[in-house]
Design a protein around this motif. Structure first.
Motif, PDB file in Angstrom:
ATOM      1  N   GLU A 133      15.517  18.159  47.399  1.00 59.98           N
ATOM      2  CA  GLU A 133      15.764  16.757  47.562  1.00 59.98           C
ATOM      3  C   GLU A 133      15.700  16.092  46.195  1.00 59.98           C
ATOM      4  N   ALA A 134      16.639  15.215  45.953  1.00 58.62           N
ATOM      5  CA  ALA A 134      16.676  14.504  44.678  1.00 58.62           C
ATOM      6  C   ALA A 134      17.355  13.152  44.873  1.00 58.62           C
ATOM      7  N   HIS A 135      17.075  12.269  43.949  1.00 55.30           N
ATOM      8  CA  HIS A 135      17.704  10.950  43.940  1.00 55.30           C
ATOM      9  C   HIS A 135      18.420  10.781  42.605  1.00 55.30           C
ATOM     10  N   CYS A 136      19.665  10.329  42.657  1.00 54.56           N
ATOM     11  CA  CYS A 136      20.444  10.073  41.442  1.00 54.56           C
ATOM     12  C   CYS A 136      20.672   8.570  41.305  1.00 54.56           C
ATOM     13  N   TYR A 137      20.635   8.090  40.072  1.00 52.96           N
ATOM     14  CA  TYR A 137      20.915   6.681  39.811  1.00 52.96           C
ATOM     15  C   TYR A 137      21.415   6.546  38.382  1.00 52.96           C
ATOM     16  N   GLU A 138      22.153   5.495  38.133  1.00 50.65           N
ATOM     17  CA  GLU A 138      22.717   5.259  36.804  1.00 50.65           C
ATOM     18  C   GLU A 138      21.626   4.862  35.825  1.00 50.65           C
ATOM     19  N   HIS A 139      21.752   5.347  34.605  1.00 52.42           N
ATOM     20  CA  HIS A 139      20.849   4.930  33.533  1.00 52.42           C
ATOM     21  C   HIS A 139      21.256   3.518  33.112  1.00 52.42           C
ATOM     22  N   SER A 140      20.309   2.642  32.908  1.00 54.90           N
ATOM     23  CA  SER A 140      20.634   1.241  32.614  1.00 54.90           C
ATOM     24  C   SER A 140      21.152   1.024  31.191  1.00 54.90           C
ATOM     25  N   ASP A 141      20.794   1.916  30.252  1.00 49.69           N
ATOM     26  CA  ASP A 141      21.168   1.694  28.853  1.00 49.69           C
ATOM     27  C   ASP A 141      22.216   2.663  28.308  1.00 49.69           C
ATOM     28  N   VAL A 142      22.376   3.831  28.918  1.00 45.49           N
ATOM     29  CA  VAL A 142      23.283   4.843  28.388  1.00 45.49           C
ATOM     30  C   VAL A 142      24.483   4.983  29.318  1.00 45.49           C
ATOM     31  N   ASN A 143      25.663   4.746  28.779  1.00 41.74           N
ATOM     32  CA  ASN A 143      26.895   4.836  29.561  1.00 41.74           C
ATOM     33  C   ASN A 143      27.148   6.293  29.969  1.00 41.74           C
ATOM     34  N   ASN A 144      27.648   6.523  31.181  1.00 40.00           N
ATOM     35  CA  ASN A 144      27.996   7.852  31.710  1.00 40.00           C
ATOM     36  C   ASN A 144      26.791   8.777  31.885  1.00 40.00           C
ATOM     37  N   ARG A 145      25.602   8.245  32.056  1.00 38.63           N
ATOM     38  CA  ARG A 145      24.410   9.075  32.268  1.00 38.63           C
ATOM     39  C   ARG A 145      23.859   8.817  33.667  1.00 38.63           C
ATOM     40  N   LEU A 146      23.643   9.904  34.407  1.00 36.72           N
ATOM     41  CA  LEU A 146      23.001   9.837  35.712  1.00 36.72           C
ATOM     42  C   LEU A 146      21.592  10.380  35.595  1.00 36.72           C
ATOM     43  N   MET A 147      20.625   9.631  36.052  1.00 37.32           N
ATOM     44  CA  MET A 147      19.241  10.081  36.094  1.00 37.32           C
ATOM     45  C   MET A 147      19.031  10.805  37.422  1.00 37.32           C
ATOM     46  N   VAL A 148      18.225  11.864  37.395  1.00 35.97           N
ATOM     47  CA  VAL A 148      17.959  12.648  38.603  1.00 35.97           C
ATOM     48  C   VAL A 148      16.449  12.818  38.733  1.00 35.97           C
TER      49      VAL A 148
END
Length: 132
Positions: free
Chosen positions: A1-16
Motif C-alpha cells: 500500500e502506498a500513497h502518491c502525491y505531487e511534490h509542491s516545489d519540484v516539477n514532474n516529481r511524485l512523492m510516494v
C-alpha cells in the motif's frame, strides 16, 4: 500500500509514501482448490515457525523496526473469513517516503527515475493483451 502525491516545489516529481502491504493468494489460486490448498500448506504457521527460528539479532532488528517505523507485523492469527484467512497484512505508522521524477510521459510510454537512481521504463499494454 502506498500513497502518491505531487511534490509542491519540484516539477514532474511524485512523492510516494509506503504504509503497508498484504500478501494474499491471487484470484487464480482462489478459484482452484488444489492450488489454494498448496498456498495454505506453504503459509500455514509461517510466522510461528519464523519466530521459533529467529536469532537474537533478528529479534533486535524486529524490535527496532517496530519502534522506528511503527511497524505492525503480520501474524498467523488472522480471524478473517474465507479467502482473507489466507492473507497476511502489515502496516507502518511512521512510513518511509521516496519519490520518482517523471522523465518522459506520453500515451504509451512512461520513464521515471526514483530517489535511489533506478530508472523504470513502463509501456502501456494493448487492451487485447490485458484481456488474456
Amino acid at each position: 500500500e502506498a500513497h502518491c502525491y505531487e511534490h509542491s516545489d519540484v516539477n514532474n516529481r511524485l512523492m510516494v509514501t509506503f504504509t503497508g502491504g498484504t500478501l494474499m493468494p491471487a484470484d487464480e489460486l482462489v478459484n482452484d482448490t488444489a492450488k489454494l490448498k498448496l498456498w495454505e500448506t506453504a503459509f500455514q504457521g509461517a510466522y510461528k515457525k519464523a519466530d521459533e527460528e529467529r536469532s537474537y539479532l533478528g529479534w533486535i532488528l524486529r524490535y527496532f523496526l517496530k519502534i522506528l517505523l511503527g511497524l505492525t507485523m503480520p501474524s498467523d492469527n488472522n480471524n478473517s473469513e474465507d479467502i482473507l484467512k489466507n492473507s497476511f497484512h502489515f502496516s507502518m505508522k511512521r512510513s518511509p517516503t521516496g519519490y520518482m521524477d517523471v522523465l518522459y510521459l506520453d500515451e504509451d510510454l512512461r520513464i521515471t527515475r526514483g530517489n535511489r537512481g533506478t530508472i523504470v521504463v513502463a509501456e502501456r499494454s494493448s487492451p487485447a493483451v490485458l484481456e488474456q
